[in-house]
Write an enzyme that holds these catalytic residues in place. Structure first.
Site, mmCIF file in Angstrom:
data_model
loop_
_atom_site.group_PDB
_atom_site.id
_atom_site.type_symbol
_atom_site.label_atom_id
_atom_site.label_comp_id
_atom_site.label_asym_id
_atom_site.label_seq_id
_atom_site.Cartn_x
_atom_site.Cartn_y
_atom_site.Cartn_z
ATOM 1 N N ASP A 171 54.010 25.879 51.519
ATOM 2 C CA ASP A 171 53.782 24.494 51.929
ATOM 3 C C ASP A 171 52.283 24.290 52.096
ATOM 4 O OD1 ASP A 171 54.419 21.878 52.552
ATOM 5 O OD2 ASP A 171 55.512 22.348 54.390
ATOM 6 N N ASP A 172 51.869 23.044 52.161
ATOM 7 C CA ASP A 172 50.450 22.760 52.323
ATOM 8 C C ASP A 172 49.980 23.055 53.741
ATOM 9 O OD1 ASP A 172 51.889 20.618 53.420
ATOM 10 O OD2 ASP A 172 50.654 19.064 52.520
ATOM 11 N N ASP A 193 52.384 22.504 60.845
ATOM 12 C CA ASP A 193 51.884 21.716 61.966
ATOM 13 C C ASP A 193 52.586 22.181 63.238
ATOM 14 O OD1 ASP A 193 51.297 19.702 63.841
ATOM 15 O OD2 ASP A 193 51.160 18.163 62.321
#
Length: 169
Positions: free
Chosen positions: A102-103, A106
């Site tokens: 994933d980028d 969070d």
């Protein structure tokens, strides 16, 4: 809509994202033999393509999870498209030999959902925030929890004001 983290913006250019994604591939190259990549859409698509190219991985699968609904807060998670069972069952039915890309991690909530599907996979992101770090095995850059990352696909070409008001004008 005003972003509360606007003061701690971290704009990422295409060049920077490509460089950081290649750095992720380099780091992952010594972590094992990868049979497949599962990318978390949409943010994981670009780094997964770069990692797949760099590591010679041909099997790329997606898992589609909707989480950010208004760009200010993370709403409830919904799996829109699950992982193909053929990818889950490549080795042991639990994700061994699979990279999940994933980028950004969070809060870690999205990765937690995917970890339930692939508990033995290796989880990698380009960027990480402190709350999500325990959910990821490999990442490149950590930013503060209150920083908002502006990815290149979120931005257009426009003037960016300087941080100091005295510099303007």
């Amino acid at each position: 809509m005003e972003n509360p983290a606007q003061d701690k913006a971290f704009p990422v250019s295409w060049d920077m994202f490509h460089r950081d994604s290649r750095a992720l591939a380099w780091r992952l190259s010594s972590e094992g033999e990868w049979k497949a990549i599962v990318c978390i859409t949409r943010g994981g698509l670009v780094p997964a393509g770069i990692v797949a190219r760099e590591l010679g991985i041909r099997t790329i699968e997606t898992v589609c999870i909707a989480s950010y609904h208004d760009y200010d807060s993370q709403g409830s998670l919904k799996v829109i498209k699950p992982i193909d069972p053929k990818v889950i069952d490549l080795e042991d039915g639990e994700g061994s030999g699979v990279l999940v890309i994933d980028d950004l991690v969070d809060t870690g909530k999205t990765l937690k959902v995917v970890r339930e599907m692939l508990p033995k996979a290796h989880y990698a992101t380009v960027y990480a925030k402190p709350v999500g770090v325990p959910m990821v095995d490999t990442f490149i850059t950590e930013v503060s929890q209150d920083t908002w990352i502006y990815f290149p696909w979120d931005m257009g070409w426009q003037f960016q004001p300087p941080l100091s008001k005295e510099t303007a004008g």
